[in-house]
Design a protein around this motif. Structure first.
Motif, PDB file in Angstrom:
ATOM      1  N   GLN A 162     -12.198  48.710  40.877  1.00 45.29           N
ATOM      2  CA  GLN A 162     -11.587  47.998  42.006  1.00 45.29           C
ATOM      3  C   GLN A 162     -12.386  48.283  43.275  1.00 45.29           C
ATOM      4  N   ILE A 163     -12.708  47.209  43.976  1.00 50.64           N
ATOM      5  CA  ILE A 163     -13.498  47.319  45.201  1.00 50.64           C
ATOM      6  C   ILE A 163     -12.777  46.606  46.333  1.00 50.64           C
ATOM      7  N   GLY A 164     -12.670  47.265  47.488  1.00 49.20           N
ATOM      8  CA  GLY A 164     -12.183  46.620  48.688  1.00 49.20           C
ATOM      9  C   GLY A 164     -10.684  46.705  48.892  1.00 49.20           C
ATOM     10  N   PRO A 165     -10.186  45.915  49.871  1.00 49.27           N
ATOM     11  CA  PRO A 165     -10.924  44.900  50.631  1.00 49.27           C
ATOM     12  C   PRO A 165     -11.878  45.498  51.662  1.00 49.27           C
ATOM     13  N   MET A 166     -12.828  44.697  52.067  1.00 52.50           N
ATOM     14  CA  MET A 166     -13.774  45.036  53.141  1.00 52.50           C
ATOM     15  C   MET A 166     -14.581  46.294  52.834  1.00 52.50           C
ATOM     16  N   ALA A 167     -15.005  46.448  51.587  1.00 49.16           N
ATOM     17  CA  ALA A 167     -15.880  47.562  51.226  1.00 49.16           C
ATOM     18  C   ALA A 167     -17.322  47.072  51.161  1.00 49.16           C
ATOM     19  N   HIS A 168     -18.263  48.011  51.288  1.00 53.28           N
ATOM     20  CA  HIS A 168     -19.684  47.665  51.252  1.00 53.28           C
ATOM     21  C   HIS A 168     -20.412  48.620  50.304  1.00 53.28           C
ATOM     22  N   LEU A 169     -20.880  48.079  49.186  1.00 55.01           N
ATOM     23  CA  LEU A 169     -21.691  48.848  48.244  1.00 55.01           C
ATOM     24  C   LEU A 169     -23.143  48.461  48.450  1.00 55.01           C
ATOM     25  N   ARG A 170     -23.896  49.363  49.066  1.00 49.71           N
ATOM     26  CA  ARG A 170     -25.320  49.129  49.276  1.00 49.71           C
ATOM     27  C   ARG A 170     -26.078  49.399  47.979  1.00 49.71           C
ATOM     28  N   ASP A 189     -16.057  43.974  32.709  1.00 52.23           N
ATOM     29  CA  ASP A 189     -14.817  43.250  32.429  1.00 52.23           C
ATOM     30  C   ASP A 189     -13.635  43.846  33.191  1.00 52.23           C
ATOM     31  N   GLY A 190     -12.744  42.962  33.632  1.00 53.01           N
ATOM     32  CA  GLY A 190     -11.489  43.396  34.233  1.00 53.01           C
ATOM     33  C   GLY A 190     -11.598  43.992  35.614  1.00 53.01           C
ATOM     34  N   SER A 191     -12.735  43.875  36.252  1.00 49.27           N
ATOM     35  CA  SER A 191     -12.899  44.437  37.596  1.00 49.27           C
ATOM     36  C   SER A 191     -12.322  43.496  38.648  1.00 49.27           C
ATOM     37  N   VAL A 192     -11.923  44.084  39.789  1.00 45.64           N
ATOM     38  CA  VAL A 192     -11.350  43.318  40.892  1.00 45.64           C
ATOM     39  C   VAL A 192     -12.158  43.607  42.152  1.00 45.64           C
ATOM     40  N   ILE A 193     -12.727  42.555  42.721  1.00 51.28           N
ATOM     41  CA  ILE A 193     -13.457  42.667  43.982  1.00 51.28           C
ATOM     42  C   ILE A 193     -12.597  41.982  45.040  1.00 51.28           C
ATOM     43  N   LYS A 194     -12.033  42.760  45.938  1.00 49.04           N
ATOM     44  CA  LYS A 194     -11.079  42.203  46.901  1.00 49.04           C
ATOM     45  C   LYS A 194     -11.802  41.567  48.089  1.00 49.04           C
ATOM     46  N   ALA A 195     -11.028  40.885  48.902  1.00 47.49           N
ATOM     47  CA  ALA A 195     -11.549  40.024  49.961  1.00 47.49           C
ATOM     48  C   ALA A 195     -12.518  40.752  50.889  1.00 47.49           C
ATOM     49  N   GLY A 196     -13.590  40.037  51.241  1.00 49.14           N
ATOM     50  CA  GLY A 196     -14.515  40.509  52.259  1.00 49.14           C
ATOM     51  C   GLY A 196     -15.452  41.618  51.841  1.00 49.14           C
ATOM     52  N   SER A 197     -15.484  41.972  50.577  1.00 48.79           N
ATOM     53  CA  SER A 197     -16.346  43.069  50.127  1.00 48.79           C
ATOM     54  C   SER A 197     -17.762  42.569  49.858  1.00 48.79           C
ATOM     55  N   VAL A 198     -18.726  43.479  50.019  1.00 46.37           N
ATOM     56  CA  VAL A 198     -20.139  43.166  49.801  1.00 46.37           C
ATOM     57  C   VAL A 198     -20.698  44.142  48.779  1.00 46.37           C
ATOM     58  N   ILE A 199     -21.343  43.606  47.737  1.00 40.15           N
ATOM     59  CA  ILE A 199     -21.944  44.433  46.686  1.00 40.15           C
ATOM     60  C   ILE A 199     -23.392  44.007  46.527  1.00 40.15           C
ATOM     61  N   GLU A 200     -24.316  44.958  46.712  1.00 40.00           N
ATOM     62  CA  GLU A 200     -25.747  44.681  46.598  1.00 40.00           C
ATOM     63  C   GLU A 200     -26.362  45.566  45.521  1.00 40.00           C
ATOM     64  N   GLU A 201     -26.942  44.927  44.510  1.00 36.46           N
ATOM     65  CA  GLU A 201     -27.704  45.637  43.467  1.00 36.46           C
ATOM     66  C   GLU A 201     -26.909  46.805  42.893  1.00 36.46           C
ATOM     67  N   GLY A 202     -25.653  46.542  42.567  1.00 40.26           N
ATOM     68  CA  GLY A 202     -24.793  47.577  42.025  1.00 40.26           C
ATOM     69  C   GLY A 202     -24.508  47.369  40.548  1.00 40.26           C
ATOM     70  N   HIS A 203     -24.035  48.425  39.906  1.00 43.25           N
ATOM     71  CA  HIS A 203     -23.612  48.356  38.497  1.00 43.25           C
ATOM     72  C   HIS A 203     -22.205  48.923  38.409  1.00 43.25           C
ATOM     73  N   LEU A 204     -21.252  48.041  38.180  1.00 42.96           N
ATOM     74  CA  LEU A 204     -19.852  48.423  38.078  1.00 42.96           C
ATOM     75  C   LEU A 204     -19.422  48.299  36.623  1.00 42.96           C
ATOM     76  N   ALA A 252     -16.051  53.357  34.722  1.00 45.65           N
ATOM     77  CA  ALA A 252     -14.795  52.642  34.510  1.00 45.65           C
ATOM     78  C   ALA A 252     -13.670  53.193  35.380  1.00 45.65           C
ATOM     79  N   LYS A 253     -12.833  52.269  35.877  1.00 40.30           N
ATOM     80  CA  LYS A 253     -11.608  52.574  36.618  1.00 40.30           C
ATOM     81  C   LYS A 253     -11.838  53.295  37.942  1.00 40.30           C
ATOM     82  N   VAL A 254     -13.041  53.234  38.465  1.00 38.31           N
ATOM     83  CA  VAL A 254     -13.299  53.761  39.804  1.00 38.31           C
ATOM     84  C   VAL A 254     -12.655  52.832  40.832  1.00 38.31           C
ATOM     85  N   LYS A 255     -12.194  53.430  41.941  1.00 37.96           N
ATOM     86  CA  LYS A 255     -11.639  52.646  43.031  1.00 37.96           C
ATOM     87  C   LYS A 255     -12.387  52.965  44.320  1.00 37.96           C
ATOM     88  N   ILE A 256     -12.919  51.928  44.936  1.00 36.51           N
ATOM     89  CA  ILE A 256     -13.539  52.026  46.262  1.00 36.51           C
ATOM     90  C   ILE A 256     -12.714  51.146  47.189  1.00 36.51           C
TER      91      ILE A 256
END
Length: 460
Positions: free
Chosen positions: A329-337, A309-324, A344-348
């Motif tokens: 907060q992810i991105g923009p333009m981040a890649h989680l393989r 809940d409450g997570s933000v995935i910013k533009a152009g990011s890719v998330i594969e088989e992840g658990h957030l 909670a509250k991690v920022k990538i």
């Protein structure tokens, strides 16, 4: 209620697809084509299903091997028509089956509501056979439905066998039937191939039923698009568009906001919580679960992941088989393989790549960083340009960063290595040995300033 079994015809190769892959296994909005009519049949009340397979039968069997529903298989080694396919299926029907629902594996747009309504009409009417029909202004290519004065079905004539007068009929065969099992078992054994295609037509069982004085009825589908078969890539894409439209509509009705639903691509099996906002260009696949109140930015690609809940995935990011977890907060333009779990509250941040890491609550890597095969504690700051050097050319090695560590910019962590809690890694450091807790690690070549060097060398 009489026990209802389905027979799904799926033995053909589908040569018009121009593919090495059998037609019914082409992916369609997150599932093989054949999965859609099979799922609709079970949702409509079918107790068991027999899939008639032939070309690449191992692929079809493999997909349904892990299913929870009762699915069995009949092999049609030589494709000799729909009647022959049903004949192959009859010995595999579940014991106690009274009514057989017959449908094709290449009609993914059929809904459970339509199939269920047809079954109810059939059972209430006392008919031996009910055929689904549709009306088209231009019915070219479809079998025409012939009826008597009382509206009962007397025959179905295929396009190639029809007279000019019969071809003007606009009511066509949809290829879906409800049939009394005992009658069907005898009827398919009596079929012959005396027609233009030299095939055993399932439609010819209607003639047998009429000849025996049995009641044959039609059920006209409300939306003719539902009976559309997929025979080429153009029709495959159109079916995908319609199916994704249904998926998006269902999500929006349940409380999800889509800025432009036509530009959002969400596969079957995805779950999204209310008050989540989806921007254009987003693709979400696999058994992804997205919580409430999230925001998925433009062009994000998410596959087989869990997002709290409450997570933000910013533009152009890719998330594969992840658990957030929550409020990540992810991105923009981040890649989680694959293999990342972010608490909670991690920022990538932008242009950060991660692979197979666990990152503790409140930790952050804001930009231009690679983190792979690592366990990172809570409250950790990863500076710009940090790299975990996890591969020695033969094996992958692990990096551990404990709580409250500050990692400066342009740091290399040469695994296997451990950084103790509350330590500081100075910018530009290459860490090759473990760092004790509460320490400063610094590894730099001494800086040398040669005064006047530029003047002596001249402008050149």
């Amino acid at each position: 209620m009489a026990k209802l079994s389905a027979v799904v015809l799926a033995a053909g190769m589908g040569t018009r697809m121009k593919s090495a892959l059998v037609k019914v296994m082409h992916p369609l909005a997150g599932a093989p084509m054949i999965a859609w009519p099979v799922a609709a049949a079970f949702e409509a009340g079918v107790d068991a299903a027999v899939l008639v397979v032939g070309h690449q039968q191992e692929k079809v069997r493999g997909y349904f091997a892990q299913g929870e529903k009762e699915v069995s298989f009949a092999v049609q080694a030589e494709q000799l028509g729909t009647g022959h396919a049903v004949r192959c299926a009859m010995p595999h029907l579940s014991a106690g089956t009274d009514t057989v629902l017959i449908l094709c594996g290449d009609t993914p747009l059929l809904t459970a509501a339509t199939l269920g309504a047809m079954v109810k009409v059939h059972e209430a009417s006392g008919a031996t056979l009910t055929v689904m029909t549709a009306r088209f202004a231009n019915p070219f290519g479809y079998g025409r439905v012939l009826k008597g004065d009382d509206g009962s079905v007397t025959a179905i004539v295929e396009e190639k066998d029809a007279s000019d007068e019969e071809r003007r009929i606009q009511e066509v065969n949809a290829g879906v039937y409800c049939v009394d099992r005992a009658f069907l078992a005898e009827a398919v054994e009596k079929l012959d191939a005396n027609n233009a295609q030299a095939e055993y037509y399932l439609t010819d069982v209607i003639k047998q039923a009429v000849g025996q004085g049995r009641k044959c009825l039609s059920y006209t589908v409300a939306d003719p698009a539902e009976i559309s078969g997929v025979n080429d890539r153009v029709q495959l894409a159109e079916s995908a568009r319609i199916l994704r439209g249904r998926i998006n509509r269902e999500l929006m009705v349940s409380g999800v906001t889509m800025i432009d639903p036509a530009a959002v691509y969400i596969d079957r099996g995805v779950t999204i919580g209310r008050d989540t906002v989806i921007h254009p260009g987003v693709t979400i696949t696999g058994q992804t679960v997205i919580g409430e109140g999230c925001e998925i930015g433009q062009g994000a690609v998410i596959s087989a992941s869990r997002i709290g809940d409450g997570s933000v995935i910013k533009a152009g990011s890719v998330i594969e088989e992840g658990h957030l977890h929550e409020e990540v907060q992810i991105g923009p333009m981040a890649h989680l393989r694959p293999g990342c779990e972010l608490m909670a509250k991690v920022k990538i941040g932008n242009f950060v790549e991660t692979k197979k890491i666990v990152m503790g609550k409140g930790s952050k890597a804001s930009h231009l960083t690679y983190l792979g095969d690592a366990t990172i504690g809570t409250g950790v700051n990863i500076g710009c340009g940090t790299i975990t050097c996890n591969y020695d050319g033969v094996k992958k090695h692990h990096t551990t960063i404990e709580d409250d560590v500050f990692v400066g910019s342009d740091v290399q962590l040469v695994a296997p290595v451990k950084v103790g809690r509350n330590s500081l890694i100075a910018a530009g450091t290459t860490v090759t040995i473990d760092v004790p807790p509460d320490s400063l690690a610094i590894s730099r070549t001494p800086q040398v300033n040669k005064e006047g060097w530029k003047l002596r060398k001249g402008k050149g």
